[in-house]
Write a protein that holds these residues in place. Structure first.
Motif, PDB file in Angstrom:
ATOM      1  N   TYR A  21       0.829  -1.209   0.000  1.00  0.00           N
ATOM      2  CA  TYR A  21       0.000   0.000   0.000  1.00  0.00           C
ATOM      3  C   TYR A  21       0.866   1.262   0.000  1.00  0.00           C
ATOM      4  CZ  TYR A  21      -3.244   3.537   1.887  1.00  0.00           C
ATOM      5  OH  TYR A  21      -3.989   4.677   2.108  1.00  0.00           O
ATOM      6  N   PHE A  22       1.811   1.330   0.927  1.00  0.00           N
ATOM      7  CA  PHE A  22       2.668   2.510   1.010  1.00  0.00           C
ATOM      8  C   PHE A  22       3.604   2.619  -0.198  1.00  0.00           C
ATOM      9  CE2 PHE A  22       1.554   2.204   5.563  1.00  0.00           C
ATOM     10  CZ  PHE A  22       1.066   3.490   5.726  1.00  0.00           C
ATOM     11  N   ALA A  23       4.075   1.479  -0.685  1.00  0.00           N
ATOM     12  CA  ALA A  23       4.940   1.505  -1.871  1.00  0.00           C
ATOM     13  C   ALA A  23       4.175   2.032  -3.082  1.00  0.00           C
ATOM     14  CB  ALA A  23       5.484   0.112  -2.156  1.00  0.00           C
ATOM     15  N   TYR A  24       2.929   1.608  -3.227  1.00  0.00           N
ATOM     16  CA  TYR A  24       2.108   2.077  -4.353  1.00  0.00           C
ATOM     17  C   TYR A  24       1.915   3.589  -4.284  1.00  0.00           C
ATOM     18  CZ  TYR A  24      -2.004   3.067  -7.181  1.00  0.00           C
ATOM     19  OH  TYR A  24      -2.879   3.618  -8.086  1.00  0.00           O
ATOM     20  N   LEU A  25       1.481   4.078  -3.101  1.00  0.00           N
ATOM     21  CA  LEU A  25       1.169   5.500  -2.987  1.00  0.00           C
ATOM     22  C   LEU A  25       2.387   6.398  -3.061  1.00  0.00           C
ATOM     23  CD1 LEU A  25      -1.607   5.737  -0.233  1.00  0.00           C
ATOM     24  CD2 LEU A  25      -1.843   6.139  -2.680  1.00  0.00           C
ATOM     25  N   PHE A  26       3.436   6.054  -2.328  1.00  0.00           N
ATOM     26  CA  PHE A  26       4.532   6.995  -2.127  1.00  0.00           C
ATOM     27  C   PHE A  26       5.802   6.690  -2.917  1.00  0.00           C
ATOM     28  CE2 PHE A  26       1.918   7.234   1.787  1.00  0.00           C
ATOM     29  CZ  PHE A  26       1.370   8.482   1.525  1.00  0.00           C
ATOM     30  N   ILE A  27       5.767   5.587  -3.693  1.00  0.00           N
ATOM     31  CA  ILE A  27       6.886   5.315  -4.604  1.00  0.00           C
ATOM     32  C   ILE A  27       6.381   5.291  -6.044  1.00  0.00           C
ATOM     33  CG2 ILE A  27       8.678   3.670  -5.278  1.00  0.00           C
ATOM     34  CD1 ILE A  27       8.840   2.809  -2.332  1.00  0.00           C
ATOM     35  N   LEU A  28       5.449   4.379  -6.323  1.00  0.00           N
ATOM     36  CA  LEU A  28       4.946   4.256  -7.689  1.00  0.00           C
ATOM     37  C   LEU A  28       4.124   5.462  -8.128  1.00  0.00           C
ATOM     38  CD1 LEU A  28       3.875   0.483  -7.783  1.00  0.00           C
ATOM     39  CD2 LEU A  28       5.934   1.510  -8.736  1.00  0.00           C
ATOM     40  N   LYS A  29       3.351   6.038  -7.214  1.00  0.00           N
ATOM     41  CA  LYS A  29       2.456   7.144  -7.566  1.00  0.00           C
ATOM     42  C   LYS A  29       2.835   8.457  -6.890  1.00  0.00           C
ATOM     43  CE  LYS A  29      -0.286   4.827 -10.267  1.00  0.00           C
ATOM     44  NZ  LYS A  29      -0.476   5.201 -11.681  1.00  0.00           N
ATOM     45  N   ARG A  31       4.280  10.992  -7.917  1.00  0.00           N
ATOM     46  CA  ARG A  31       4.095  12.184  -8.749  1.00  0.00           C
ATOM     47  C   ARG A  31       2.718  12.822  -8.512  1.00  0.00           C
ATOM     48  NH1 ARG A  31       0.696  11.387 -12.886  1.00  0.00           N
ATOM     49  NH2 ARG A  31       0.165   9.247 -13.437  1.00  0.00           N
ATOM     50  N   VAL A  32       1.732  11.999  -8.140  1.00  0.00           N
ATOM     51  CA  VAL A  32       0.392  12.532  -7.863  1.00  0.00           C
ATOM     52  C   VAL A  32       0.449  13.565  -6.748  1.00  0.00           C
ATOM     53  CG1 VAL A  32      -1.914  11.939  -6.999  1.00  0.00           C
ATOM     54  CG2 VAL A  32      -0.793  10.470  -8.686  1.00  0.00           C
ATOM     55  N   PHE A  33       1.322  13.318  -5.765  1.00  0.00           N
ATOM     56  CA  PHE A  33       1.404  14.208  -4.605  1.00  0.00           C
ATOM     57  C   PHE A  33       2.450  15.308  -4.796  1.00  0.00           C
ATOM     58  CE2 PHE A  33       0.108   9.909  -3.380  1.00  0.00           C
ATOM     59  CZ  PHE A  33      -1.163  10.184  -2.896  1.00  0.00           C
ATOM     60  N   PHE A  81     -12.674   9.105  -8.864  1.00  0.00           N
ATOM     61  CA  PHE A  81     -11.328   9.646  -9.034  1.00  0.00           C
ATOM     62  C   PHE A  81     -10.236   8.603  -9.244  1.00  0.00           C
ATOM     63  CE2 PHE A  81     -13.686  12.853  -6.556  1.00  0.00           C
ATOM     64  CZ  PHE A  81     -13.623  13.897  -7.464  1.00  0.00           C
ATOM     65  N   GLY A  82     -10.580   7.330  -9.288  1.00  0.00           N
ATOM     66  CA  GLY A  82      -9.598   6.311  -9.619  1.00  0.00           C
ATOM     67  C   GLY A  82      -8.833   5.739  -8.438  1.00  0.00           C
ATOM     68  N   PRO A  83      -7.866   4.861  -8.724  1.00  0.00           N
ATOM     69  CA  PRO A  83      -7.216   4.072  -7.672  1.00  0.00           C
ATOM     70  C   PRO A  83      -6.305   4.839  -6.731  1.00  0.00           C
ATOM     71  CG  PRO A  83      -6.199   3.643  -9.810  1.00  0.00           C
ATOM     72  CD  PRO A  83      -7.418   4.467 -10.068  1.00  0.00           C
ATOM     73  N   THR A  84      -5.589   5.846  -7.223  1.00  0.00           N
ATOM     74  CA  THR A  84      -4.642   6.537  -6.346  1.00  0.00           C
ATOM     75  C   THR A  84      -5.355   7.410  -5.324  1.00  0.00           C
ATOM     76  OG1 THR A  84      -3.018   6.565  -8.142  1.00  0.00           O
ATOM     77  CG2 THR A  84      -2.600   8.008  -6.269  1.00  0.00           C
ATOM     78  N   LEU A 195     -14.179  14.078 -14.913  1.00  0.00           N
ATOM     79  CA  LEU A 195     -13.648  13.137 -13.941  1.00  0.00           C
ATOM     80  C   LEU A 195     -12.452  12.361 -14.486  1.00  0.00           C
ATOM     81  CD1 LEU A 195     -17.028  11.861 -12.493  1.00  0.00           C
ATOM     82  CD2 LEU A 195     -15.354  13.283 -11.317  1.00  0.00           C
ATOM     83  N   VAL A 196     -12.509  11.982 -15.743  1.00  0.00           N
ATOM     84  CA  VAL A 196     -11.380  11.252 -16.334  1.00  0.00           C
ATOM     85  C   VAL A 196     -10.114  12.081 -16.275  1.00  0.00           C
ATOM     86  CG1 VAL A 196     -10.444  10.349 -18.497  1.00  0.00           C
ATOM     87  CG2 VAL A 196     -12.768   9.735 -17.803  1.00  0.00           C
ATOM     88  N   SER A 197     -10.240  13.378 -16.493  1.00  0.00           N
ATOM     89  CA  SER A 197      -9.066  14.254 -16.461  1.00  0.00           C
ATOM     90  C   SER A 197      -8.501  14.397 -15.052  1.00  0.00           C
ATOM     91  CB  SER A 197      -9.417  15.640 -16.989  1.00  0.00           C
ATOM     92  OG  SER A 197     -10.288  16.337 -16.106  1.00  0.00           O
ATOM     93  N   LEU A 198      -9.300  14.089 -14.036  1.00  0.00           N
ATOM     94  CA  LEU A 198      -8.865  14.215 -12.643  1.00  0.00           C
ATOM     95  C   LEU A 198      -8.337  12.884 -12.079  1.00  0.00           C
ATOM     96  CD1 LEU A 198     -11.698  16.495 -11.232  1.00  0.00           C
ATOM     97  CD2 LEU A 198      -9.343  17.151 -11.730  1.00  0.00           C
ATOM     98  N   GLN A 199      -8.429  11.807 -12.823  1.00  0.00           N
ATOM     99  CA  GLN A 199      -7.922  10.507 -12.355  1.00  0.00           C
ATOM    100  C   GLN A 199      -6.430  10.445 -12.635  1.00  0.00           C
ATOM    101  OE1 GLN A 199     -10.179   7.163 -13.787  1.00  0.00           O
ATOM    102  NE2 GLN A 199     -12.038   7.784 -12.746  1.00  0.00           N
ATOM    103  N   ILE A 200      -5.657  10.961 -11.698  1.00  0.00           N
ATOM    104  CA  ILE A 200      -4.207  11.071 -11.899  1.00  0.00           C
ATOM    105  C   ILE A 200      -3.461  10.016 -11.101  1.00  0.00           C
ATOM    106  CG2 ILE A 200      -4.205  13.498 -12.503  1.00  0.00           C
ATOM    107  CD1 ILE A 200      -3.708  14.142  -9.607  1.00  0.00           C
TER     108      ILE A 200
END
Length: 200
Positions: A21-29, A31-33, A81-84, A195-200
């Motif tokens: 969970y943490f690897a997905y959010l704060f390593i793979l994704k 850039r979202v943050f 808003f998608g998975p992230t 909404l699609v444009s906001l799924q980052i």
């Protein structure tokens, strides 16, 4: 019984899922943050999840937890808003509600369980968002939530406490599927391009 065979490994399953969970959010994704819209959406949606979770709370003395309607918002956010954003808002928003309302002992588990719920629903509905896909995604996400809490409760309280919590957690899941999934389907059909444009 499959659940009985897996239950003794609940602690290690929780740890493994937490790492992912943490690897997905704060390593793979991560850039979202790093962009304004990602930070804003994540924060606002997490706050909304927390508020809805705190709106109605029915204590469950056997496991020192509570029944709530937070899954409606977790599922709605994930569908829209998608998975992230779904994973972040579902996990951190729900955990924040636990901490604020005096259930901090549940917050680490809630963070992971509701985060996974938001991720799974968001991932499936970001690929396909017709009524059937949203229904199946929310059923799967709700089922994972019930199963996640069940594993934790077996580990912490034993079989009696875990079984006693199933009806309440199932009620939360069903409410989320009907309200969160239903609203998500209606809203997404009307403003899908935005909404699609906001799924980052």
């Amino acid at each position: 019984m499959a659940i009985e065979a897996v239950a003794p490994y609940a602690k290690w399953i929780i740890i493994a899922v937490a790492v992912l969970y943490f690897a997905y959010l704060f390593i793979l994704k991560k850039r979202v943050f790093e962009v304004a819209v990602g930070v804003a959406l994540s924060g606002v949606m997490a706050a909304l999840v927390a508020v809805v979770t705190m709106a109605i709370q029915v204590p469950t003395p056997l496991t020192s937890g509570y029944i709530n309607i937070g899954d409606t918002m977790v599922m709605l956010v994930a569908v829209l808003f998608g998975p992230t954003i779904g994973a972040f808002a579902g996990g951190f928003g729900s955990a924040m509600a636990d901490i604020i309302t005096g259930y901090a002992h549940w917050a680490p588990f809630t963070l992971i369980i509701k985060g996974v719920e938001g991720f799974v629903i968001g991932y499936i509905t970001s690929k396909k968002d017709d009524f059937t896909a949203i229904l199946l995604a929310t059923i799967l996400g709700g089922g994972l939530m019930v199963l996640g809490y069940f594993f934790v409760e077996v580990y912490v309280y034993g079989w009696g406490g875990a079984i006693a919590e199933i009806p309440g957690n199932t009620l939360q899941a069903v409410t989320g599927i009907v309200v969160g999934g239903g609203l998500g389907h209606v809203i997404k059909r009307r403003i899908k391009d935005v909404l699609v444009s906001l799924q980052i």
